[in-house]
Design an enzyme around this catalytic site. Structure first.
Site, PDB file in Angstrom:
ATOM      1  N   HIS A 178       0.827  -1.157  -0.112  1.00 36.34           N
ATOM      2  CA  HIS A 178       0.191  -0.214   0.058  1.00 36.34           C
ATOM      3  C   HIS A 178       1.020   1.275  -0.036  1.00 36.34           C
ATOM      4  O   HIS A 178       0.587   2.278   0.585  1.00 36.34           O
ATOM      5  CB  HIS A 178      -0.881  -0.079   1.077  1.00 36.34           C
ATOM      6  CG  HIS A 178      -2.159  -0.906   0.985  1.00 36.34           C
ATOM      7  ND1 HIS A 178      -3.195  -0.469   0.130  1.00 36.34           N
ATOM      8  CD2 HIS A 178      -2.375  -2.132   1.202  1.00 36.34           C
ATOM      9  CE1 HIS A 178      -4.042  -1.512   0.107  1.00 36.34           C
ATOM     10  NE2 HIS A 178      -3.783  -2.617   0.822  1.00 36.34           N
TER      11      HIS A 178
ATOM     12  N   SER B 219     -10.070 -19.595 -23.471  1.00 37.20           N
ATOM     13  CA  SER B 219      -9.354 -19.832 -22.208  1.00 37.20           C
ATOM     14  C   SER B 219     -10.214 -21.118 -21.712  1.00 37.20           C
ATOM     15  O   SER B 219     -11.504 -20.957 -21.718  1.00 37.20           O
ATOM     16  CB  SER B 219      -9.389 -18.939 -21.445  1.00 37.20           C
ATOM     17  OG  SER B 219      -8.950 -19.417 -20.009  1.00 37.20           O
TER      18      SER B 219
ATOM     19  N   GLY C 154      -3.881 -13.139  -3.978  1.00 36.26           N
ATOM     20  CA  GLY C 154      -2.872 -12.086  -3.859  1.00 36.26           C
ATOM     21  C   GLY C 154      -1.540 -12.085  -4.707  1.00 36.26           C
ATOM     22  O   GLY C 154      -0.713 -11.518  -4.085  1.00 36.26           O
TER      23      GLY C 154
ATOM     24  N   SER D 149      -4.530 -10.670 -12.190  1.00 36.54           N
ATOM     25  CA  SER D 149      -5.220  -9.689 -13.339  1.00 36.54           C
ATOM     26  C   SER D 149      -4.031  -9.071 -14.089  1.00 36.54           C
ATOM     27  O   SER D 149      -3.846  -8.895 -15.314  1.00 36.54           O
ATOM     28  CB  SER D 149      -6.171  -8.920 -12.577  1.00 36.54           C
ATOM     29  OG  SER D 149      -5.489  -8.007 -11.756  1.00 36.54           O
TER      30      SER D 149
ATOM     31  N   ASP E  74       1.949  -4.489  -9.128  1.00 35.40           N
ATOM     32  CA  ASP E  74       1.904  -5.746  -9.771  1.00 35.40           C
ATOM     33  C   ASP E  74       2.348  -5.674 -11.332  1.00 35.40           C
ATOM     34  O   ASP E  74       3.013  -6.682 -11.549  1.00 35.40           O
ATOM     35  CB  ASP E  74       0.454  -6.197  -9.852  1.00 35.40           C
ATOM     36  CG  ASP E  74      -0.336  -5.713  -8.625  1.00 35.40           C
ATOM     37  OD1 ASP E  74       0.365  -5.834  -7.446  1.00 35.40           O
ATOM     38  OD2 ASP E  74      -1.530  -5.775  -8.543  1.00 35.40           O
TER      39      ASP E  74
HETATM   40  C1  GLA Z   1      -2.970  -4.456  -4.931  1.00 39.35           C
HETATM   41  C2  GLA Z   1      -2.632  -3.308  -6.022  1.00 39.35           C
HETATM   42  C3  GLA Z   1      -1.323  -2.775  -5.933  1.00 39.35           C
HETATM   43  C4  GLA Z   1      -0.897  -2.373  -4.641  1.00 39.35           C
HETATM   44  C5  GLA Z   1      -1.166  -3.802  -3.663  1.00 39.35           C
HETATM   45  C6  GLA Z   1      -0.951  -3.057  -2.147  1.00 39.35           C
HETATM   46  O1  GLA Z   1      -2.024  -5.534  -5.421  1.00 39.35           O
HETATM   47  O2  GLA Z   1      -3.176  -4.026  -7.235  1.00 39.35           O
HETATM   48  O3  GLA Z   1      -1.068  -1.665  -6.892  1.00 39.35           O
HETATM   49  O4  GLA Z   1      -1.456  -1.073  -4.220  1.00 39.35           O
HETATM   50  O5  GLA Z   1      -2.436  -3.973  -3.718  1.00 39.35           O
HETATM   51  O6  GLA Z   1       0.327  -2.750  -1.973  1.00 39.35           O
END
Ligand code: GLA
Length: 346
Positions: free
Chosen positions: A20, A52, A107, A111, A155
């Site tokens: 974050h 897919s 997590g 995506s 990400d």
């Molecule tokens: C998700 C969001 C990222 C980042 C994280 C928290 O994965 O896609 O951009 O903000 O949460 O670090």
């Protein structure tokens, strides 16, 4: 005559520390992992037509992403096509097959991996080139366009910049980055909480708005400009949100230094401190995640914390090989980032 075929592949990521912090121009330390999304390019076509087996069928859409909005997973692909068209990608369609070995909702950024793999495939069929971070930024915008999640660059950058046995120390404000080697005896274990994490509808957008409000209150554009002394006297909520990002930025630097020194005990302590800050100051944990962190620590991990956006998803534990075996879970390795591959077709 041997015919050649092409495929793109983009990995998910595990963020070692720096959670974050990306959307306030802070510091992050992700690593690409060996699990990801592949797109086999069957050939250029008048429209973008993707299939897919895992994700289900998708209605074809225009090469520039125009026309009726698709739903389901193909929303991400359509949004990527729109963003690439805006950057000048010629309107060439493709027929492609999408496969993934990356579990969604835990997590690990399934995506972002999908967006990056599609973006690389669309660039390949149109002989269109983008720098890796330009492509990552287009995919970040696509995420917002597709599902309204105002995510940061963590990400997508992790997916394009990954290198074997290294994490990426990235300043999300300047996009400056460098690799930090991950010691061979540092095992990264992902433990699923069983609570599916979806950023849409979670508190993610609220947290971002709260943080941006707090940054405005102290007149800062980027969290890296701030020290703890600068946030005294704020209202309690703004103080907690900013205290998390200011201390987390500092933990990222100390964690990178600990990895470079091979001090896994120090690195682990920083993970556990990060979790406490995400739980108490940023308030994105859940009882299940807290319990998993405690269990990993009790089992002898160097440290553990929730990974990704929170509100469910997974915990990342740093452990030695013996403890890692005890923990179970999914062991992931820092791996090379997204790529286009050309191979002989049989
Ligand atoms: C998700 C969001 C990222 C980042 C994280 C928290 O994965 O896609 O951009 O903000 O949460 O670090």
């Amino acid at each position: 005559m041997t015919r050649t075929a092409r495929a793109t592949w983009a990995p998910g990521r595990v963020n070692l520390i720096g959670e974050h912090t990306d959307y306030s121009g802070g510091l992050v330390l992700p690593a690409a992992i060996e699990l990801g999304v592949a797109v086999r390019i069957e050939g250029a076509a008048p429209s973008i037509s993707l299939t897919s087996r895992q994700f289900g069928g998708a209605e074809p859409f225009a090469p520039d992403g125009g026309g009726a909005a698709t739903d389901g997973w193909a929303r991400y692909a359509q949004a990527v096509a729109v963003e690439l068209a805006a950057l000048g990608r010629p309107a060439v369609g493709l027929e492609g097959t999408v496969t993934s070995d990356l579990p969604p909702g835990v997590g690990l950024s399934s995506s972002a991996a999908l967006e990056v793999a599609i973006a690389l495939a669309l660039c390949a069929v149109a002989d269109f080139e983008l720098e890796p971070l330009e492509l990552a930024l287009a995919c970040q915008r696509a995420e917002l366009r597709a599902v309204g999640v105002p995510c940061g660059i963590l990400d997508q950058a992790g997916s394009v910049l990954g290198r074997q046995r290294a994490a990426i120390l990235l300043d999300c404000g300047t996009l400056e980055h460098r690799l930090v080697p991950v010691p061979a005896d540092a095992v990264l274990v992902v433990l699923e909480s069983g609570v599916e994490r979806r950023l849409e509808g979670s508190g993610y957008a609220t947290r971002r708005a709260e943080l941006e409000h707090a940054l405005r209150l102290v007149g800062a554009e980027r969290s890296t400009e701030l020290e703890l002394g600068d946030i005294d006297g704020l209202d309690p909520l703004s103080l907690r949100r900013l205290r998390h990002v200011v201390t987390e930025n500092d933990r990222v630097l100390r964690f990178a230094a600990a990895l470079e020194a091979g001090d896994l005990a120090a690195a682990g302590r920083l993970l556990s401190e990060s979790h406490a800050s995400l739980r108490d100051d940023y308030e994105v944990s859940t009882p299940e995640l807290d319990e998993l962190v405690r269990a990993a620590e009790d089992a002898g991990a160097y440290g553990a914390r929730l990974v990704g956006g929170g509100f469910g998803g997974s915990v990342l534990a740093l452990a030695d090989p013996d403890t890692a075996r005890l923990l179970g879970g999914l062991t992931v390795h820092a791996s090379d980032g997204a790529r286009l591959r050309t191979y002989a077709k049989t």
